[in-house]
Motif scaffolding. Structure first.
Motif, short mmCIF file in Angstrom:
data_model
loop_
_atom_site.label_atom_id
_atom_site.label_comp_id
_atom_site.label_asym_id
_atom_site.label_seq_id
_atom_site.Cartn_x
_atom_site.Cartn_y
_atom_site.Cartn_z
N ILE A 19 0.87 -1.18 0.00
CA ILE A 19 0.00 0.00 0.00
C ILE A 19 0.91 1.23 0.00
O ILE A 19 1.81 1.35 0.83
N ILE A 20 0.68 2.11 -0.95
CA ILE A 20 1.39 3.37 -1.00
C ILE A 20 0.52 4.39 -0.27
O ILE A 20 -0.64 4.60 -0.65
N ASP A 21 1.06 4.99 0.79
CA ASP A 21 0.32 5.98 1.56
C ASP A 21 0.77 7.37 1.15
O ASP A 21 1.95 7.72 1.31
N GLU A 22 -0.15 8.14 0.61
CA GLU A 22 0.14 9.53 0.22
C GLU A 22 -0.67 10.46 1.12
O GLU A 22 -1.86 10.24 1.35
N TYR A 23 0.00 11.48 1.62
CA TYR A 23 -0.65 12.49 2.46
C TYR A 23 -0.48 13.83 1.78
O TYR A 23 0.64 14.28 1.55
N LEU A 24 -1.59 14.45 1.43
CA LEU A 24 -1.57 15.78 0.82
C LEU A 24 -2.09 16.77 1.86
O LEU A 24 -3.26 16.71 2.24
N TYR A 25 -1.19 17.62 2.32
CA TYR A 25 -1.55 18.60 3.35
C TYR A 25 -2.06 19.86 2.67
O TYR A 25 -1.49 20.32 1.68
N CYS A 26 -3.14 20.39 3.20
CA CYS A 26 -3.74 21.56 2.59
C CYS A 26 -4.33 22.48 3.66
O CYS A 26 -4.51 22.08 4.81
N GLU A 27 -4.63 23.67 3.23
CA GLU A 27 -5.24 24.67 4.11
C GLU A 27 -6.65 24.92 3.61
O GLU A 27 -6.84 25.47 2.52
N PRO A 28 -7.66 24.50 4.38
CA PRO A 28 -9.05 24.72 3.94
C PRO A 28 -9.34 26.21 3.78
O PRO A 28 -8.96 27.03 4.62
N LEU A 29 -9.97 26.56 2.66
CA LEU A 29 -10.31 27.94 2.37
C LEU A 29 -11.79 28.25 2.62
O LEU A 29 -12.19 29.39 2.68
N GLY A 30 -12.59 27.20 2.71
CA GLY A 30 -14.03 27.37 2.90
C GLY A 30 -14.79 26.91 1.67
O GLY A 30 -14.24 26.32 0.75
N LYS A 31 -16.07 27.21 1.66
CA LYS A 31 -16.94 26.80 0.56
C LYS A 31 -16.65 27.67 -0.67
O LYS A 31 -16.41 28.87 -0.56
N THR A 32 -16.66 27.02 -1.83
CA THR A 32 -16.47 27.77 -3.06
C THR A 32 -17.69 28.62 -3.37
O THR A 32 -18.80 28.37 -2.87
N GLY A 33 -17.51 29.63 -4.22
CA GLY A 33 -18.61 30.52 -4.57
C GLY A 33 -19.62 29.91 -5.50
O GLY A 33 -20.79 30.28 -5.50
N LYS A 34 -19.20 28.97 -6.33
CA LYS A 34 -20.09 28.44 -7.37
C LYS A 34 -20.80 27.15 -6.97
O LYS A 34 -21.88 26.86 -7.48
N GLU A 35 -20.19 26.35 -6.10
CA GLU A 35 -20.78 25.07 -5.72
C GLU A 35 -20.61 24.85 -4.23
O GLU A 35 -19.68 25.38 -3.62
N PRO A 36 -21.47 24.01 -3.63
CA PRO A 36 -21.35 23.76 -2.19
C PRO A 36 -20.27 22.70 -1.88
O PRO A 36 -20.57 21.63 -1.37
N VAL A 37 -19.04 23.02 -2.23
CA VAL A 37 -17.93 22.11 -1.95
C VAL A 37 -16.82 22.86 -1.23
O VAL A 37 -16.70 24.08 -1.35
N LEU A 38 -16.01 22.12 -0.51
CA LEU A 38 -14.89 22.70 0.23
C LEU A 38 -13.71 22.93 -0.71
O LEU A 38 -13.33 22.04 -1.48
N ALA A 39 -13.14 24.10 -0.64
CA ALA A 39 -11.92 24.41 -1.40
C ALA A 39 -10.75 24.43 -0.42
O ALA A 39 -10.91 24.76 0.76
N ALA A 40 -9.57 24.06 -0.92
CA ALA A 40 -8.38 24.05 -0.07
C ALA A 40 -7.18 24.43 -0.91
O ALA A 40 -7.13 24.18 -2.11
N ARG A 41 -6.19 25.01 -0.25
CA ARG A 41 -4.93 25.37 -0.90
C ARG A 41 -3.90 24.31 -0.56
O ARG A 41 -3.70 23.95 0.60
N PHE A 42 -3.25 23.76 -1.57
CA PHE A 42 -2.21 22.75 -1.40
C PHE A 42 -1.03 23.36 -0.65
O PHE A 42 -0.59 24.46 -0.96
#
Length: 175
Positions: A19-42
Protein backbone atom coordinates in the motif's frame (compact mmCIF):
# COMPACT_ATOMS: atom_id res chain seq x y z
CA UNK A 1 17.58 -7.68 24.67
CA UNK A 2 18.79 -11.27 24.35
CA UNK A 3 15.45 -12.23 22.86
CA UNK A 4 15.71 -9.51 20.21
CA UNK A 5 19.36 -10.30 19.52
CA UNK A 6 18.36 -13.94 19.02
CA UNK A 7 15.98 -12.87 16.25
CA UNK A 8 18.93 -11.79 14.05
CA UNK A 9 19.35 -15.28 12.61
CA UNK A 10 15.66 -15.98 12.01
CA UNK A 11 14.59 -16.35 8.40
CA UNK A 12 11.45 -14.19 8.19
CA UNK A 13 8.90 -13.98 5.39
CA UNK A 14 6.61 -10.93 5.32
CA UNK A 15 3.56 -11.46 3.09
CA UNK A 16 0.79 -9.02 2.28
CA UNK A 17 -0.52 -6.16 0.23
CA UNK A 18 1.69 -3.29 -0.80
CA UNK A 19 0.00 0.00 0.00
CA UNK A 20 1.39 3.37 -1.00
CA UNK A 21 0.32 5.98 1.56
CA UNK A 22 0.14 9.53 0.22
CA UNK A 23 -0.65 12.49 2.46
CA UNK A 24 -1.57 15.78 0.82
CA UNK A 25 -1.55 18.60 3.35
CA UNK A 26 -3.74 21.56 2.59
CA UNK A 27 -5.24 24.67 4.11
CA UNK A 28 -9.05 24.72 3.94
CA UNK A 29 -10.31 27.94 2.37
CA UNK A 30 -14.03 27.37 2.90
CA UNK A 31 -16.94 26.80 0.56
CA UNK A 32 -16.47 27.77 -3.06
CA UNK A 33 -18.61 30.52 -4.57
CA UNK A 34 -20.09 28.44 -7.37
CA UNK A 35 -20.78 25.07 -5.72
CA UNK A 36 -21.35 23.76 -2.19
CA UNK A 37 -17.93 22.11 -1.95
CA UNK A 38 -14.89 22.70 0.23
CA UNK A 39 -11.92 24.41 -1.40
CA UNK A 40 -8.38 24.05 -0.07
CA UNK A 41 -4.93 25.37 -0.90
CA UNK A 42 -2.21 22.75 -1.40
CA UNK A 43 0.64 23.07 1.14
CA UNK A 44 2.83 19.95 0.88
CA UNK A 45 2.80 16.20 0.48
CA UNK A 46 4.42 13.05 1.86
CA UNK A 47 4.58 9.60 0.30
CA UNK A 48 5.39 6.39 2.18
CA UNK A 49 5.78 2.73 1.37
CA UNK A 50 3.11 1.23 3.59
CA UNK A 51 1.27 -2.03 4.03
CA UNK A 52 3.50 -5.06 4.16
CA UNK A 53 6.52 -3.05 2.97
CA UNK A 54 6.46 -1.05 6.20
CA UNK A 55 6.23 -4.30 8.17
CA UNK A 56 9.16 -5.89 6.29
CA UNK A 57 11.28 -2.76 6.73
CA UNK A 58 10.64 -2.80 10.48
CA UNK A 59 11.40 -6.50 10.77
CA UNK A 60 14.69 -5.95 8.90
CA UNK A 61 15.80 -3.98 11.97
CA UNK A 62 15.66 -7.22 13.98
CA UNK A 63 16.52 -9.95 11.46
CA UNK A 64 19.26 -10.23 8.88
CA UNK A 65 17.20 -12.59 6.70
CA UNK A 66 13.93 -10.96 5.61
CA UNK A 67 12.03 -11.75 2.43
CA UNK A 68 9.03 -9.78 1.22
CA UNK A 69 6.30 -11.44 -0.89
CA UNK A 70 3.74 -9.03 -2.27
CA UNK A 71 1.65 -8.13 -5.30
CA UNK A 72 2.07 -5.03 -7.42
CA UNK A 73 -0.39 -3.94 -10.05
CA UNK A 74 0.65 -3.68 -13.68
CA UNK A 75 -1.40 -0.51 -14.18
CA UNK A 76 0.37 2.24 -12.22
CA UNK A 77 2.63 -0.30 -10.55
CA UNK A 78 4.65 2.19 -8.47
CA UNK A 79 7.43 -0.38 -8.80
CA UNK A 80 10.27 2.15 -8.90
CA UNK A 81 9.01 3.81 -5.72
CA UNK A 82 8.51 0.42 -4.05
CA UNK A 83 11.98 -0.85 -4.90
CA UNK A 84 13.60 2.41 -3.71
CA UNK A 85 11.75 2.18 -0.39
CA UNK A 86 12.31 -1.47 0.47
CA UNK A 87 15.33 -1.88 2.74
CA UNK A 88 18.37 -3.02 0.76
CA UNK A 89 18.80 -6.05 3.02
CA UNK A 90 15.34 -7.42 2.11
CA UNK A 91 14.89 -9.99 -0.64
CA UNK A 92 11.82 -8.83 -2.57
CA UNK A 93 9.59 -11.26 -4.43
CA UNK A 94 7.05 -9.36 -6.51
CA UNK A 95 4.05 -10.96 -8.17
CA UNK A 96 1.90 -8.94 -10.55
CA UNK A 97 -1.84 -8.50 -10.93
CA UNK A 98 -3.44 -8.16 -14.34
CA UNK A 99 -2.69 -5.13 -16.51
CA UNK A 100 -5.67 -3.03 -15.33
CA UNK A 101 -4.95 -3.43 -11.62
CA UNK A 102 -2.94 -0.66 -9.94
CA UNK A 103 -0.74 -1.07 -6.90
CA UNK A 104 -2.91 0.13 -4.01
CA UNK A 105 -2.54 3.86 -3.30
CA UNK A 106 -4.36 5.44 -0.35
CA UNK A 107 -4.35 9.20 -0.84
CA UNK A 108 -5.42 11.26 2.18
CA UNK A 109 -6.15 14.98 2.14
CA UNK A 110 -5.17 16.41 5.52
CA UNK A 111 -5.95 19.83 6.94
CA UNK A 112 -2.58 21.43 7.67
CA UNK A 113 -3.91 22.42 11.08
CA UNK A 114 -5.16 20.62 13.20
CA UNK A 115 -4.03 17.67 11.03
CA UNK A 116 -7.49 16.21 10.51
CA UNK A 117 -8.30 14.06 7.49
CA UNK A 118 -10.70 15.89 5.18
CA UNK A 119 -11.25 12.94 2.84
CA UNK A 120 -9.48 9.98 1.25
CA UNK A 121 -9.23 8.57 -2.26
CA UNK A 122 -8.20 4.96 -2.82
CA UNK A 123 -6.69 3.77 -6.07
CA UNK A 124 -7.13 0.01 -6.11
CA UNK A 125 -8.56 -2.93 -7.98
CA UNK A 126 -12.20 -3.68 -7.22
CA UNK A 127 -12.10 -7.08 -8.91
CA UNK A 128 -11.17 -10.33 -7.22
CA UNK A 129 -7.78 -11.77 -7.93
CA UNK A 130 -7.86 -13.73 -11.17
CA UNK A 131 -7.52 -17.53 -10.88
CA UNK A 132 -4.08 -17.47 -12.52
CA UNK A 133 -2.89 -14.84 -10.00
CA UNK A 134 -4.18 -16.90 -7.08
CA UNK A 135 -2.53 -20.00 -8.56
CA UNK A 136 0.83 -18.20 -8.97
CA UNK A 137 0.62 -16.93 -5.38
CA UNK A 138 -0.24 -20.37 -3.97
CA UNK A 139 2.51 -22.04 -6.02
CA UNK A 140 5.05 -19.50 -4.75
CA UNK A 141 3.90 -20.05 -1.16
CA UNK A 142 4.26 -23.83 -1.41
CA UNK A 143 7.71 -23.38 -2.93
CA UNK A 144 9.18 -20.97 -0.37
CA UNK A 145 7.37 -21.49 2.97
CA UNK A 146 9.60 -24.40 4.13
CA UNK A 147 12.62 -22.05 3.98
CA UNK A 148 11.35 -19.72 6.73
CA UNK A 149 11.35 -19.87 10.52
CA UNK A 150 8.69 -17.18 10.86
CA UNK A 151 5.94 -15.90 8.55
CA UNK A 152 4.25 -12.55 9.16
CA UNK A 153 0.98 -12.11 7.27
CA UNK A 154 -0.51 -8.65 6.90
CA UNK A 155 -3.96 -8.87 5.36
CA UNK A 156 -5.54 -5.47 4.72
CA UNK A 157 -8.65 -7.01 3.21
CA UNK A 158 -8.03 -6.26 -0.47
CA UNK A 159 -8.41 -9.83 -1.73
CA UNK A 160 -4.87 -11.19 -1.74
CA UNK A 161 -5.59 -13.95 0.77
CA UNK A 162 -8.25 -16.31 -0.53
CA UNK A 163 -9.17 -19.64 1.09
CA UNK A 164 -6.52 -21.57 -0.87
CA UNK A 165 -3.68 -19.31 0.26
CA UNK A 166 -4.87 -19.39 3.88
CA UNK A 167 -4.90 -23.21 3.84
CA UNK A 168 -1.36 -23.34 2.45
CA UNK A 169 -0.13 -20.82 5.03
CA UNK A 170 -1.74 -22.68 7.94
CA UNK A 171 -0.43 -26.03 6.75
CA UNK A 172 3.12 -25.09 5.67
CA UNK A 173 4.31 -22.11 7.73
CA UNK A 174 6.50 -23.21 10.64
CA UNK A 175 5.41 -20.29 12.82
Amino acid sequence: MNYLTGARSLKVLAIGETIIDEYLYCEPLGKTGKEPVLAARFVSEDKFAGGTIAVANHVAGFSDHVTLLTFLGQGNSQEGFVRRNVDDSINGIYLYQHHDAPTIVKRRFISNYPFQTLFEIYEMNDDDFKPEETEAFCTKLEEILPDFDLVIVTDYGHGMFGPEAVKILCKNAQF
